[in-house]
Design a protein around this motif. Structure first.
Motif, mmCIF file in Angstrom:
data_model
loop_
_atom_site.group_PDB
_atom_site.id
_atom_site.type_symbol
_atom_site.label_atom_id
_atom_site.label_comp_id
_atom_site.label_asym_id
_atom_site.label_seq_id
_atom_site.Cartn_x
_atom_site.Cartn_y
_atom_site.Cartn_z
ATOM 1 N N PHE A 8 0.848 -1.202 0.000
ATOM 2 C CA PHE A 8 0.000 0.000 0.000
ATOM 3 C C PHE A 8 0.876 1.241 0.000
ATOM 4 N N SER A 9 1.889 1.257 -0.836
ATOM 5 C CA SER A 9 2.842 2.362 -0.774
ATOM 6 C C SER A 9 2.362 3.566 -1.573
ATOM 7 N N ASP A 10 2.882 3.857 -2.766
ATOM 8 C CA ASP A 10 2.480 5.044 -3.547
ATOM 9 C C ASP A 10 2.960 6.333 -2.912
ATOM 10 N N GLY A 11 4.133 6.322 -2.335
ATOM 11 C CA GLY A 11 4.655 7.565 -1.770
ATOM 12 C C GLY A 11 4.089 7.907 -0.405
ATOM 13 N N VAL A 12 3.351 6.989 0.168
ATOM 14 C CA VAL A 12 2.767 7.206 1.486
ATOM 15 C C VAL A 12 3.447 6.241 2.439
ATOM 16 N N PRO A 13 3.779 6.689 3.650
ATOM 17 C CA PRO A 13 4.418 5.750 4.578
ATOM 18 C C PRO A 13 3.542 4.514 4.799
ATOM 19 N N THR A 14 4.174 3.359 4.784
ATOM 20 C CA THR A 14 3.431 2.110 4.975
ATOM 21 C C THR A 14 4.164 1.271 6.006
ATOM 22 N N PRO A 15 3.453 0.379 6.664
ATOM 23 C CA PRO A 15 4.130 -0.536 7.577
ATOM 24 C C PRO A 15 4.995 -1.509 6.769
ATOM 25 N N THR A 16 6.012 -2.048 7.409
ATOM 26 C CA THR A 16 6.799 -3.081 6.746
ATOM 27 C C THR A 16 6.061 -4.409 6.886
ATOM 28 N N ILE A 17 6.360 -5.306 5.947
ATOM 29 C CA ILE A 17 5.701 -6.612 5.980
ATOM 30 C C ILE A 17 5.966 -7.279 7.335
ATOM 31 N N GLY A 18 4.935 -7.812 7.911
ATOM 32 C CA GLY A 18 5.069 -8.464 9.213
ATOM 33 C C GLY A 18 4.797 -7.532 10.380
ATOM 34 N N GLU A 19 4.750 -6.222 10.111
ATOM 35 C CA GLU A 19 4.507 -5.274 11.204
ATOM 36 C C GLU A 19 3.051 -5.358 11.684
ATOM 37 N N ARG A 20 2.878 -5.069 12.964
ATOM 38 C CA ARG A 20 1.527 -5.140 13.528
ATOM 39 C C ARG A 20 0.636 -4.001 13.031
#
Lengths: 391, 413
Positions: A8-20
């Motif tokens: 769900f990126s697109d230049g927007v901060p996203t959680p890393t895979i596995g993050e809660r």
């Protein structure tokens, strides 16, 4: 291991895979899909249902489709159990009563027409969700709202996060999210914002979840009969002071009686019980005098109105008048307006085309006057329409 | 996952697994009511299981009878409604005395009786969770038909003075039906059914799964004096099974597991009670060291110390009810789940929502404080290594929640 960028990126901060990611699950179609999508995307999803109002305890019907009753949680639970992610039900009744129900009743007694979903989203859902998420060591939260987050240029030229309407404009819920801040947007995901409702249903149906076919929830989840009846029951003796009173013209001529000011909304035409040669509308509700003032459609329409408690999502209030499209209630098509800053939190809004009626207590949400390339629109901010004071 | 939720249910004991495997593999499939050899064999196994469960209570057939039920809830329903002697007697109405902290398996049948016109007095416990025997006796009137008092509370672990209350009531010259829900006391206290029956208690109800048998099997044990004085009637009508008190083909497999577990629990009872008490107190010490403002709720530890004889135990061996100020119980249960400890706020309804129960309210906690309560209940297999690890995890998790709460306050300001 290098953290991977999430889908769900697109230049927007996203959680890393596995993050809660703590996902608010009402048990409805959208939040169930949101949780499942994040789970399938590889995040460590924690489902949370917020029990806010239990009909069995408040004498209402149990059968109604509502957003947060225990029976509705079965579908959320099923998603969590079949996907094997943690799921908890938290009791938010106290917070809901204090932040939503009581102010809702008070507003009606003060002659306003509040939208309780605004308070619920802002003061209960997001605030409590973030608090619970912090306790569970999760930075990220997600909901099933139809809205989107994208980077935009702020008025001062810096890049900030913008809130945008959903791809499905019939389901768009950005109206309820005008109070979000940059801090909120940096750690909130709206997984279904980029999908249409039929797509969301299909996504769940393909995976065999019966929630795919669930009905829509009601706008005011805790009112099972009429609002007037609900306010009278909750307010008890306080409602009596605002009970039967006079319906008057603007000149003060008594035209009839009302059965409690909290039964009326500014702009209302039906059910006034006053006969007249031309249609009459509620112009004003005066809690001190306990009167409802009525008049013609022309008298109802206003050139401008005031909006208080304004939030600008970019975090920067405009210094000069700004042209926007204002939505004056949920599902309102929007009208062209000029927003004139008065103080940091207070603005005057002037209609640029036709004059219109406004309902004090509802939110006025300001959208950018131009559409994005994909027909979505940026939400600039909003606030609460105040009672008329200049008359 | 460290399991500290034994008051909800126990892990299956190896004895149960062994009995279940053996029963499922051969012998016990026949209907104990059948005339043939296989039926007789099943009936013999059932009788043996009955004997084992009675032996755990320090009793034998003859002075007590045992009815296998589907669990503790059915046993409580049978105990309450069955002793009232069927629909006709129930229709007559009357007065019932109970405590305010009974399990829903007791409170709900009583609520139904209230709807049918019965009057129920609910006696509140003291702030340590214990109901005074004298308060129960004082609540009794000439028209009191039934008294029901739990042997131990599921949330606070407080042992209730069942025998003493029964003796006081008898001393007042009254003879209401006196029954007890012993679900949380069997296997976690020195429950002596002979003492209870001698004091005037007519029946106790309990379940198998709190001991390490599978869910789906429970028992009502009644004094044989009872059926001389009262007509105990079935609430599930059908065949003449279980002394005509519970129709339906018996759950032989469940009963065999229950019997095997009862035997194991009986042989190990003294050692297990001492072991779990010690571990429970060790867990509390670990909490106190790391979370100085933690509050232990329920019967005072001093009350424990003077009760080494076992006859006057103040609380069950395995339960630790704690309040961590500033830390909501439902938050803590969720965070502990993610951190590897299974605990409970004490009462979870089927929707998963966690309410403040009457037992916690009765401890005198008001408002937010009542929501800051969490229950740790040690199981038969809980080890000292687990307790040590759990102590560290709990302290860390409470700290985690408190700093999140402090952050929230900062954000709001």
């Amino acid at each position: 291991m290098q953290p991977e960028a999430g889908p769900f990126s697109d230049g927007v901060p996203t959680p890393t895979i596995g993050e809660r990611v703590v996902v608010a699950m009402s048990g409805g179609v959208d939040s169930c899909a949101a949780a499942l999508m994040l789970h399938e995307a590889g995040y460590s999803v924690i489902g949370v249902s917020m029990q806010v109002w239990d009909y069995r305890q408040h004498g209402g019907s149990e059968s109604r489709a509502t957003c947060c009753a225990p029976a509705d949680f079965d579908d959320a639970r099923e998603i969590a159990e079949r996907s094997d992610f943690p799921y908890f039900v938290f009791d938010f009744e106290e917070s809901f009563r204090a932040s939503v129900i009581d102010p809702f009743v008070d507003s009606y007694l003060r002659g306003l027409t509040p939208n309780p979903c605004l308070d619920c989203n802002r003061k209960v859902k997001f605030r409590e969700l973030r608090r619970r998420a912090a306790g569970l060591e999760a930075r990220w939260v997600a909901t099933g709202h139809y809205a989107q987050v994208r980077p935009v240029s702020a008025p001062d030229g810096s890049t900030v996060l913008g809130l945008f309407t959903a791809v499905d404009d019939r389901k768009d819920q950005s109206y309820f999210l005008y109070a979000m801040t940059q801090h909120d947007l940096q750690t909130t995901l709206f997984p279904v914002g980029g999908m249409t409702k039929p797509e969301v249903r299909q996504y769940l149906a393909e995976r065999g979840f019966k929630v795919a076919h669930k009905g829509e929830s009601q706008d005011i989840c805790f009112v099972s009969s009429s609002v007037g009846e609900f306010v009278r029951r909750r307010a008890g003796h306080r409602a009596e002071a605002h009970g039967r009173g006079k319906i008057v013209s603007r000149e003060g001529v008594e035209l009839g009686h009302h059965e409690g000011i909290y039964q009326y909304t500014v702009g209302q035409r039906r059910g006034l019980g006053v006969s007249s040669s031309h249609p009459l509308y509620v112009l004003q509700i005066d809690p001190e005098e306990n009167t409802v003032t009525v008049g013609s459609k022309e008298e109802l329409q206003r050139a401008s109105f005031m909006v208080d408690d304004v939030n600008w999502i970019a975090g920067i209030a405009p210094q000069a008048p700004l042209e926007v499209v204002a939505k004056l209630r949920y599902r309102h098509a929007g009208v062209r307006c000029r927003v004139v800053p008065i103080t940091a939190k207070l603005v005057r809004v002037e209609f640029l085309d036709e004059w219109s009626a406004v309902s004090p207590g509802q939110a006025a949400v300001f959208y950018a006057s131009s559409q994005d390339t994909d027909a979505t629109v940026q939400v600039l901010g909003g606030g609460i329409i105040t009672r008329d004071r200049h008359e | 996952m460290i399991y500290l939720d034994a008051n909800a249910t126990s892990r299956l004991r190896p004895e149960a697994v062994k009995a279940l495997s053996a029963a499922l593999a051969d012998g016990a499939f026949a209907n104990p009511s059948s005339v043939h050899r296989l039926g007789r064999s099943a009936r013999a196994l059932l009788r043996e299981a009955r004997r084992e469960v009675l032996a755990l209570l320090g009793s034998t057939q003859g002075e007590a009878e045992l009815v296998f039920t589907s669990g503790g809830t059915e046993a409580c329903n049978l105990m309450l409604l069955g002793f009232l002697g069927g629909a006709k007697a129930i229709a007559q109405g009357g007065h019932i005395v109970t405590s305010a902290i009974e399990h829903p398996a007791v409170l709900e049948p009583l609520a139904e009786l209230e709807r049918q016109g019965w009057e129920v007095s609910y006696v509140l416990p003291a702030s340590d969770g214990r109901v005074a025997a004298a308060a129960i006796a004082e609540a009794c009137r000439k028209d009191t038909v039934l008294v029901v008092l739990m042997a131990a509370n599921n949330e606070t672990g407080a042992v209730q003075p069942v025998a003493e209350a029964a003796r006081l009531i008898a001393a007042q010259g009254m003879a209401p039906i006196f029954v007890s829900d012993a679900t949380q006391a069997v296997g976690k206290t020195h429950l002596d059914v002979r003492e209870l029956f001698d004091a005037g208690v007519l029946a106790i109800a309990f379940s198998g799964h709190k001991l390490g048998a599978p869910a789906g099997i429970g028992a009502l044990v009644y004094s044989t004096k009872a059926d001389r004085c009262y007509s105990l009637a079935p609430i599930i009508r059908g065949g003449p099974q279980e002394q005509r008190l519970r129709g339906g083909t018996e759950n032989v497999v469940g009963a065999l597991a229950f019997g095997a577990v009862a035997s194991a629990v009986r042989q190990d009872l003294d050692a297990d009670l001492a072991r779990r008490r010690k571990l429970r107190d060790a867990l509390w010490l670990l909490m106190q060291e790391r979370i100085p403002d933690a509050v232990r709720l329920g019967p005072a530890p001093e009350a424990e110390a003077v009760s080494e004889s076992g006859a006057t135990e103040a609380s069950v061996s395995n339960t630790l009810l704690v309040r961590f100020p500033g830390c909501r119980g439902d938050d803590l249960v969720a965070a502990l789940d993610l951190n590897g400890v299974a605990a409970s706020t004490g009462s979870a309804c089927s929707s998963g929502r966690q309410d403040v129960s009457p037992s916690v309210r009765a401890l005198g906690l008001q408002g937010q404080a009542a929501r800051e309560v969490i229950r740790f209940s040690l199981d038969w297999h809980t080890s000292s290594t687990e307790v040590e690890a759990a102590g560290a995890i709990i302290a860390r998790t409470v700290g985690q929640l408190r700093s999140a709460g402090a952050q929230e306050l900062t954000d709001a300001a």
